[in-house]
Design a protein around this motif. Structure first.
Motif, short mmCIF file in Angstrom:
data_model
loop_
_atom_site.label_atom_id
_atom_site.label_comp_id
_atom_site.label_asym_id
_atom_site.label_seq_id
_atom_site.Cartn_x
_atom_site.Cartn_y
_atom_site.Cartn_z
N GLU A 38 37.32 25.96 44.32
CA GLU A 38 36.13 26.81 44.17
C GLU A 38 36.51 28.29 44.15
O GLU A 38 36.04 29.06 43.30
CB GLU A 38 35.13 26.52 45.29
N ALA A 39 37.37 28.71 45.07
CA ALA A 39 37.80 30.11 45.10
C ALA A 39 38.56 30.47 43.83
O ALA A 39 38.48 31.60 43.33
CB ALA A 39 38.69 30.35 46.32
N GLY A 40 39.27 29.48 43.27
CA GLY A 40 40.07 29.72 42.07
C GLY A 40 39.25 30.00 40.83
O GLY A 40 39.81 30.37 39.79
N ARG A 41 37.93 29.86 40.91
CA ARG A 41 37.09 30.21 39.76
C ARG A 41 36.91 31.72 39.63
O ARG A 41 36.35 32.20 38.66
CB ARG A 41 35.73 29.51 39.89
N ALA A 42 37.42 32.46 40.59
CA ALA A 42 37.43 33.92 40.49
C ALA A 42 38.70 34.37 39.77
O ALA A 42 39.76 33.76 39.91
CB ALA A 42 37.38 34.56 41.88
N GLY A 43 38.57 35.43 38.97
CA GLY A 43 39.74 36.08 38.38
C GLY A 43 40.55 35.23 37.43
O GLY A 43 41.77 35.37 37.37
N ARG A 44 39.91 34.38 36.66
CA ARG A 44 40.65 33.54 35.72
C ARG A 44 41.30 34.36 34.60
O ARG A 44 42.20 33.88 33.92
CB ARG A 44 39.74 32.48 35.11
N ASP A 45 40.84 35.61 34.42
CA ASP A 45 41.44 36.48 33.41
C ASP A 45 42.68 37.20 33.92
O ASP A 45 43.28 38.00 33.20
CB ASP A 45 40.42 37.49 32.90
N GLY A 46 43.06 36.94 35.17
CA GLY A 46 44.24 37.58 35.74
C GLY A 46 43.97 38.92 36.38
O GLY A 46 44.85 39.51 37.01
N GLU A 47 42.74 39.41 36.25
CA GLU A 47 42.37 40.68 36.88
C GLU A 47 42.05 40.45 38.36
O GLU A 47 41.74 39.34 38.78
CB GLU A 47 41.15 41.27 36.18
N PRO A 48 42.13 41.51 39.19
CA PRO A 48 41.87 41.35 40.63
C PRO A 48 40.50 40.77 40.91
O PRO A 48 39.51 41.10 40.24
CB PRO A 48 41.98 42.79 41.16
N PHE A 100 28.31 22.77 41.37
CA PHE A 100 28.47 23.74 40.28
C PHE A 100 29.93 24.20 40.17
O PHE A 100 30.57 24.46 41.17
CB PHE A 100 27.60 24.97 40.54
N GLY A 101 30.41 24.30 38.94
CA GLY A 101 31.67 25.01 38.74
C GLY A 101 32.77 24.28 38.02
O GLY A 101 33.53 24.90 37.30
N MET A 102 32.89 22.95 38.18
CA MET A 102 33.98 22.25 37.51
C MET A 102 33.83 22.37 36.00
O MET A 102 32.82 22.00 35.43
CB MET A 102 34.03 20.78 37.92
N GLY A 103 34.82 22.98 35.39
CA GLY A 103 34.78 23.14 33.94
C GLY A 103 34.11 24.41 33.49
O GLY A 103 34.01 24.66 32.29
N ILE A 104 33.62 25.24 34.42
CA ILE A 104 33.03 26.53 34.06
C ILE A 104 34.17 27.51 33.85
O ILE A 104 34.74 28.03 34.80
CB ILE A 104 32.06 27.03 35.15
N ASP A 105 34.49 27.75 32.59
CA ASP A 105 35.67 28.55 32.26
C ASP A 105 35.29 30.02 32.07
O ASP A 105 35.77 30.68 31.16
CB ASP A 105 36.31 27.99 30.98
N LYS A 106 34.39 30.53 32.91
CA LYS A 106 33.96 31.93 32.82
C LYS A 106 35.06 32.81 33.39
O LYS A 106 35.38 32.73 34.58
CB LYS A 106 32.66 32.11 33.59
N SER A 107 35.64 33.65 32.56
CA SER A 107 36.87 34.36 32.96
C SER A 107 36.62 35.60 33.79
O SER A 107 37.52 36.07 34.47
CB SER A 107 37.67 34.74 31.71
N ASN A 108 35.38 36.15 33.75
CA ASN A 108 35.16 37.44 34.39
C ASN A 108 34.44 37.34 35.72
O ASN A 108 33.70 38.23 36.12
CB ASN A 108 34.38 38.38 33.45
N VAL A 109 34.62 36.24 36.45
CA VAL A 109 34.07 36.11 37.80
C VAL A 109 34.93 36.96 38.73
O VAL A 109 36.10 36.69 38.94
CB VAL A 109 34.06 34.63 38.27
N ARG A 110 34.33 38.00 39.29
CA ARG A 110 35.09 38.98 40.08
C ARG A 110 35.12 38.63 41.57
O ARG A 110 35.92 39.19 42.32
CB ARG A 110 34.50 40.38 39.90
#
Length: 745
Positions: free
Chosen positions: A325-335, A298-308
């Motif tokens: 995998e860890a990089g799928r968190a915080g794609r919106d630049g928020e902590p 799961f996860g490749m290409g999941i562009d969900k930006s609000n994963v906290r």
């Protein structure tokens, strides 16, 4: 989007496209250079971390180039997500993959040939089919973009043989287009393989930096992982997050445990049928559930930006896998938080998975041996990350060939206390054990022998007869293995590059054995409570949270009306910026991060209406950030200094370094004698948790050493910190701790 003629293309600046279609005022680091190279007709290889804006680097120039851009992408979910996002922005795009019927594929290619699409996403397996080759030979293709380009390398963690045929497709085209390749994780060796496998011509090679400053990294060593995760989710209700497990069984067990505990969770792994996986993925993307428990499927290409947050229930097999995998968190630049729950059993599980991994029949025996050795080497590096006392962010960056500061200040190791300890005697016994056993065993056998374990395996190899059998029985297995890993890292031992990972002596081994060198390692102080991290939180006041929640409700309503994931309407970062600016006009709304003209046309009026309804138009009393209001054209107003801002007046995600102020000292309960830990605890209770980092015993100890209140003394071959007469006169008292006597064996 209609075709632009030459005059229009010359008249439109990149910045206008950036703002109009993507909603951003400025480019992120490295983006503009890559875009300029593509527009100049130059091939590109770009390595950018997840969330750094890779897709914009080929999507924006695609809008300014004459013909069509073909994007080669490995997964259906990745294509679907990207195409839906582009169409939502007003850019016509389509995808070609196995989810479409032959009739739908024919229609999509017909529209593309007629100029209705600027971008076509295609699976690599489709490139050389007769239908697609016919299309490609009769259409004007300006650029071939290879997404997830590390899949083309046998040295990468996700090698796909179908990617190797991309070069053959390019060579069959009547005119060679610009070729661009993008990936988030690639070592130097993988980058060289990409360059060669795609035959890039005079490429602009860009590595923008792997660091994601908004991500906090932590490793927790624990056996009770389920309970740790339960507590974590309980304190992060309302946040979206992903939990990765190494096996399908692990996913199912954790899913059952958490759902029984009342959490809204979904699961995803290859053992589920396609329909169930799709429903679960869709529930997560559309925020119908908050937690996804999954394998790495799961996860490749999941562009969900609000994963906290991204939690790892098990250690991944490689740093590449972990960082992706860890990089799928915080794609919106928020902590966002990335926490890995580690136990030694994780290494055994991953070793088993790698040894039983099915390989493509195309590999020769020698190629298989090399790939397996590479897999084991990556596993060793991942284990070293989980057990190091060094800065975790630094370990990640150094792995990918990037220099890093000694301390990042935003990982558990930088925030935790460690004690430097001399372990030379134990290290010398390790060398004696390896030497006496003929260098025939790995870490587990050597550690078991030194600990004096009475197992069938120890007895079968007569290791109980080893001269140092049981000599380090007081250390404990995890500590002894940490010493052995430190010896390997510092060159006093080496491990063979095969599945057995045997320990071998080196030219430096004798120096430890003869006492010429000493080995010192950092040891964690025992945790009295679970580590927590708050230094990167964006803190909203009560009014700020009230407005933010109202905007989230509106976003969910708008997303439901258009059958879109909420983050495609507006990211969390965009909503927070609205809370900081409190825009009341269209002009003010256009200044919000992520609100371009297209978004403004679609959603701007609804957001403005909701903001006005909640705040009554009184942005001053709702504490809009005065500095941001200054930047809004035509505003002209400044709020008074008495107004409470929606966020604390400090840089986002940062706390000030600890400093001892008169305000902190005032009110300390002074007594005739005070221990260092008592003094530290009182200071930490009085400081502002949101603004200042905590006082550590290490920091205070260093200051007391400088002042002469403490001093270092040798005791039985080991260094010890003791209280001096000056320190006793100042009112401090000595305190005996387990960590202080650990090495008096």
């Amino acid at each position: 989007m209609r075709e632009l003629d030459a005059k229009e293309r010359l008249g439109i600046r990149k910045e206008e496209i950036l703002k109009t279609y993507f909603g951003y005022e400025t480019f992120r680091a490295g983006q503009e250079k890559i875009i300029d190279c593509i527009l100049a007709g130059q091939d590109v290889l770009a390595v950018m971390p997840t969330g750094a804006g890779k897709s914009l680097c080929y999507q924006l120039p695609a809008l300014l180039m004459r013909g069509i851009t073909v994007v080669v992408s490995p997964l259906i979910s990745l294509m679907t997500d990207q195409v839906k996002a582009l169409n939502e922005m007003g850019v016509h795009a389509a995808y070609i993959n196995s989810s479409l019927t032959e009739g739908q594929i024919a229609k999509a290619l017909e529209f593309a040939r007629a100029g209705r699409y600027k971008m076509i996403y295609v699976a690599p397996e489709r490139l050389e089919t007769p239908r697609f080759l016919d299309f490609a030979n009769h259409a004007e293709i300006s650029m071939i973009t290879v997404d997830e380009a590390h899949c083309i390398s046998q040295w990468g963690q996700d090698f796909r043989p179908s990617y190797v045929r991309i070069l053959s497709f390019i060579r069959q085209l009547p005119r060679r287009p610009v070729v661009s390749a993008f990936t988030a994780t690639a070592t130097r060796r993988v980058r060289e393989d990409i360059l060669a496998s795609l035959a890039l011509e005079n490429p602009c090679e860009t590595v923008t930096g792997f660091d994601r400053e908004n991500l906090y990294f932590e490793v927790q060593r624990t056996k009770n992982k389920k309970e740790r995760i339960r507590k974590y989710l309980g304190s992060h209700e309302g946040d979206s997050g992903i939990i990765y497990c190494a096996t399908r069984k692990g996913v199912d067990e954790l899913y059952q445990f958490l759902t029984e505990e009342g959490f809204q969770a979904g699961r995803y792994h290859a053992g589920m049928d396609q329909g169930e996986r799709s429903r679960s993925q869709e529930d997560f993307i559309y925020d119908r559930i908050k937690v996804m428990i999954a394998t790495n499927a799961f996860g490749m290409g999941i562009d969900k930006s609000n994963v906290r947050y991204v939690l790892h229930y098990n250690m991944p097999q490689s740093m590449e896998n972990y960082y992706q995998e860890a990089g799928r968190a915080g794609r919106d630049g928020e902590p966002a938080e990335c926490i890995l729950y580690y136990s030694p059993q994780d290494t055994m599980i991953n070793r088993f998975l790698l040894e039983s991994k099915e390989r493509d029949g195309e590999y020769s025996w020698e190629e298989m041996r090399i790939i397996q050795a590479q897999d084991m080497e990556r596993l060793h590096k991942m284990e070293a990350y989980c057990t190091t006392a060094k800065c975790l962010r630094g370990c990640i960056l150094n792995y990918f060939g990037e220099e890093a500061k000694e301390k990042c200040g935003n990982c558990s190791n930088c925030l935790e206390e460690f004690q430097e300890t001399d372990v030379s005697q134990a290290a010398a016994d390790v060398i004696r054990c390896v030497q006496a056993s003929g260098q025939r065993f790995g870490m587990n056998m050597i550690a078991g022998t030194l600990l004096g374990e009475n197992t069938a395996k120890i007895r079968s190899y007569h290791m109980e007869e080893n001269p140092v059998y049981g000599k380090q029985s007081k250390l404990g297995q995890s500590l002894l293995k940490e010493i052995i890993r430190a010896m390997v890292e510092q060159g006093y031992l080496r491990q063979t590059e095969d599945k057995y990972s045997l320990l071998k002596l080196t030219g430096q081994s004798g120096r430890l054995l003869e006492g010429e060198d000493s080995l010192r390692i950092l040891l964690r102080k025992e945790d009295t409570q679970e580590n927590s991290r708050k230094n990167t939180e964006t803190v909203l006041t009560q009014k700020g949270n009230q407005l933010f929640e109202e905007l989230r409700k509106l976003r969910a309503e708008l997303a439901k009306e258009r059958s879109l994931p909420p983050y495609m309407v507006a990211s969390d970062k965009t909503l927070r910026d609205m809370c900081l600016r409190i825009p009341l006009t269209e002009e003010e709304m256009l200044a919000v991060n992520g609100m371009g003209k297209r978004k403004m046309e679609q959603y701007g009026a609804q957001f403005l209406k909701r903001i006005l309804a909640v705040t009554g138009g009184d942005w001053e009393s709702w504490g809009a950030d005065p500095e941001l209001r200054k930047s809004i054209p035509g505003d002209g107003g400044k709020s008074s200094e008495e107004k409470m801002p929606l966020t604390e007046s400090r840089p986002r995600g940062k706390k000030a370094e600890f400093r001892l102020t008169e305000e902190l000292l005032f009110g300390i309960q002074y007594v005739p004698e005070l221990s260092v830990s008592e003094f530290t605890a009182q200071i930490n209770e009085r400081r502002d948790e949101k603004r200042m980092k905590r006082l550590t015993i290490k920091w205070l100890t260093e200051k007391l050493l400088e002042e002469g209140c403490l001093e270092k003394r040798a005791d039985g071959g080991y260094e010890k910190i003791v209280l001096t007469r000056q320190g006793a006169a100042a009112g401090f008292r000595a305190e005996e701790r387990v960590s202080a006597i650990l090495w008096k064996l």
